[in-house]
Design a protein around this motif. Structure first.
Motif, short mmCIF file in Angstrom:
data_model
loop_
_atom_site.label_atom_id
_atom_site.label_comp_id
_atom_site.label_asym_id
_atom_site.label_seq_id
_atom_site.Cartn_x
_atom_site.Cartn_y
_atom_site.Cartn_z
N UNK A 1 -32.46 80.64 -4.07
CA UNK A 1 -32.69 79.68 -5.16
C UNK A 1 -33.43 80.36 -6.31
N UNK A 2 -32.78 81.30 -6.92
CA UNK A 2 -33.35 82.02 -8.06
C UNK A 2 -32.23 82.45 -8.98
N UNK A 3 -32.58 83.16 -10.04
CA UNK A 3 -31.58 83.50 -11.04
C UNK A 3 -31.09 84.93 -10.99
N UNK A 4 -31.32 85.66 -9.91
CA UNK A 4 -30.85 87.04 -9.83
C UNK A 4 -29.32 87.08 -9.94
N UNK A 5 -28.78 88.00 -10.73
CA UNK A 5 -27.32 88.05 -10.88
C UNK A 5 -26.58 88.22 -9.56
N UNK A 6 -27.05 89.14 -8.70
CA UNK A 6 -26.35 89.37 -7.43
C UNK A 6 -26.36 88.12 -6.58
N UNK A 7 -27.52 87.44 -6.54
CA UNK A 7 -27.61 86.23 -5.73
C UNK A 7 -26.71 85.14 -6.28
N UNK A 8 -26.71 84.97 -7.59
CA UNK A 8 -25.88 83.94 -8.22
C UNK A 8 -24.41 84.20 -7.97
N UNK A 9 -23.96 85.45 -8.17
CA UNK A 9 -22.56 85.78 -7.95
C UNK A 9 -22.18 85.65 -6.49
N UNK A 10 -23.11 86.00 -5.60
CA UNK A 10 -22.83 85.88 -4.17
C UNK A 10 -22.65 84.41 -3.78
N UNK A 11 -23.45 83.53 -4.36
CA UNK A 11 -23.31 82.10 -4.09
C UNK A 11 -21.94 81.60 -4.56
N UNK A 12 -21.54 82.04 -5.75
CA UNK A 12 -20.23 81.63 -6.27
C UNK A 12 -19.11 82.16 -5.37
N UNK A 13 -19.23 83.41 -4.94
CA UNK A 13 -18.20 83.99 -4.07
C UNK A 13 -18.13 83.24 -2.74
N UNK A 14 -19.29 82.91 -2.17
CA UNK A 14 -19.32 82.18 -0.90
C UNK A 14 -18.68 80.81 -1.05
N UNK A 15 -18.95 80.14 -2.18
CA UNK A 15 -18.35 78.83 -2.42
C UNK A 15 -16.83 78.93 -2.50
N UNK A 16 -16.32 79.99 -3.14
CA UNK A 16 -14.88 80.18 -3.23
C UNK A 16 -14.27 80.45 -1.85
N UNK A 17 -14.99 81.24 -1.03
CA UNK A 17 -14.50 81.51 0.32
C UNK A 17 -14.42 80.24 1.15
N UNK A 18 -15.42 79.38 1.01
CA UNK A 18 -15.39 78.11 1.76
C UNK A 18 -14.22 77.25 1.31
N UNK A 19 -13.91 77.31 0.02
CA UNK A 19 -12.77 76.54 -0.51
C UNK A 19 -11.46 77.10 0.03
N UNK B 1 -11.21 90.07 2.42
CA UNK B 1 -10.69 90.56 3.69
C UNK B 1 -11.53 90.05 4.85
N UNK B 2 -12.85 90.03 4.69
CA UNK B 2 -13.73 89.56 5.76
C UNK B 2 -13.45 88.10 6.09
N UNK B 3 -13.23 87.28 5.06
CA UNK B 3 -12.93 85.87 5.29
C UNK B 3 -11.59 85.70 5.99
N UNK B 4 -10.60 86.50 5.61
CA UNK B 4 -9.30 86.45 6.28
C UNK B 4 -9.45 86.81 7.76
N UNK B 5 -10.25 87.83 8.06
CA UNK B 5 -10.46 88.23 9.44
C UNK B 5 -11.18 87.15 10.23
N UNK B 6 -12.20 86.56 9.63
CA UNK B 6 -12.95 85.50 10.31
C UNK B 6 -12.04 84.32 10.62
N UNK B 7 -11.19 83.94 9.65
CA UNK B 7 -10.28 82.83 9.88
C UNK B 7 -9.25 83.15 10.95
N UNK B 8 -8.72 84.38 10.92
CA UNK B 8 -7.70 84.77 11.89
C UNK B 8 -8.24 84.79 13.31
N UNK B 9 -9.51 85.15 13.46
CA UNK B 9 -10.10 85.26 14.80
C UNK B 9 -11.00 84.07 15.14
#
Length: 261
Positions: free
Chosen positions: A72-90, A34-42
């Motif tokens: 740049x580490x292996x924390x699960x939250x950080x890793x998943x957040x990076x993946x989510x951000x990459x998907x949002x950019x796509x 939803x945040x990405x949709x809002x950012x794109x819309x505005x």
């Protein structure tokens, strides 16, 4: 002199990125979408905050935000957040998506980030809605709480109030116009509270938006894609229990919009 249209423009066209808090779970991913949709819309950027452990050697940054290099580490939250951000950019190639870590809790981090934000977006915590309500009362910009469930893209925008709505009426009209859906106006106040007149004035500025009446009962079952309410400034405000109830029971996103400033 500040006019209602000036105040409306302030809440719907405020400069700054959309800032979203990310936590592991379906609600966190839904909030980012939803945040990405809002950012794109505005036509603005998206900044994602994720709670992470801060290494000892960066302890002086532990109460602030850390740049993307801190991930740049292996924390699960950080890793998943990076993946989510990459998907949002796509999914939103024209939107600048940046990722930041914070040693604070997400409500604290979002509160500190609010002065620079056009909107704050967070995943729904039905067990602790008070933290989101307090954030909404202090942020000074719209705060959107997103559940894990998905709502239909053509679902109406629900505008709920107990007195004459201010900036939240304009926010609801802008959201409905962008989505191409009607507004369901639910007046919880007295007959002479001015809600209907204020909704008509906001609708006059958006003639393409159809406004329908929504009954008082069963708001958590209303066919809405987004609910818009006024953010309560403090716990004793009349809107506090309304917001808490929607944050606890509503299956759709809830946007708490600051009143006239």
């Amino acid at each position: 002199m500040t006019t209602p249209s000036d105040r409306a423009a302030d809440v719907t066209q405020r400069a700054g990125p959309v800032i979203a808090g990310y936590e592991i779970g379906n609600a966190g991913l839904a909030a980012l979408g939803l945040a990405a949709d809002q950012a794109a819309a505005h036509h603005t950027g998206l900044r994602v905050l994720v709670t992470r452990r801060i290494p000892v050697w960066t302890s002086h940054l532990a109460m602030g935000v850390c740049p993307p290099a801190a991930f740049e580490d292996g924390e699960p939250a950080a890793s998943l957040a990076r993946e989510a951000a990459a998907q949002l950019r796509h999914d939103h190639p024209g939107t600048d998506v940046t990722l930041y870590g914070t040693g604070r809790s997400l409500p604290q981090a979002l509160r500190r980030a609010a002065p620079a934000a056009s909107m704050l977006v967070t995943g729904r915590d039905t067990a602790g809605p008070g933290a989101t309500a307090r954030l909404a009362g202090r942020a000074g910009c719209p705060v959107v709480s997103v559940p894990g469930e998905t709502t239909a893209p053509d679902a109406p925008v629900l505008l709920v109030g107990g007195d004459a709505p201010g900036d939240e009426a304009e926010f609801a009209m802008v959201e409905a116009a962008a989505r191409g859906v009607p507004v369901l106006a639910c007046d919880l106040g007295p007959a002479n509270g001015g809600f209907a007149d204020a909704v008509v004035q906001a609708a006059d500025r958006h003639p393409a938006v159809e406004v329908r009446h929504q009954g008082r009962g069963g708001l958590d079952r209303a066919p809405a894609g987004l609910a818009v309410v006024r953010a309560p400034a403090r716990r004793r405000d009349a809107g506090w229990q309304l917001l808490i109830g929607l944050l606890r029971d509503a299956p759709y996103p809830v946007a708490a919009v600051p009143g006239h400033r």
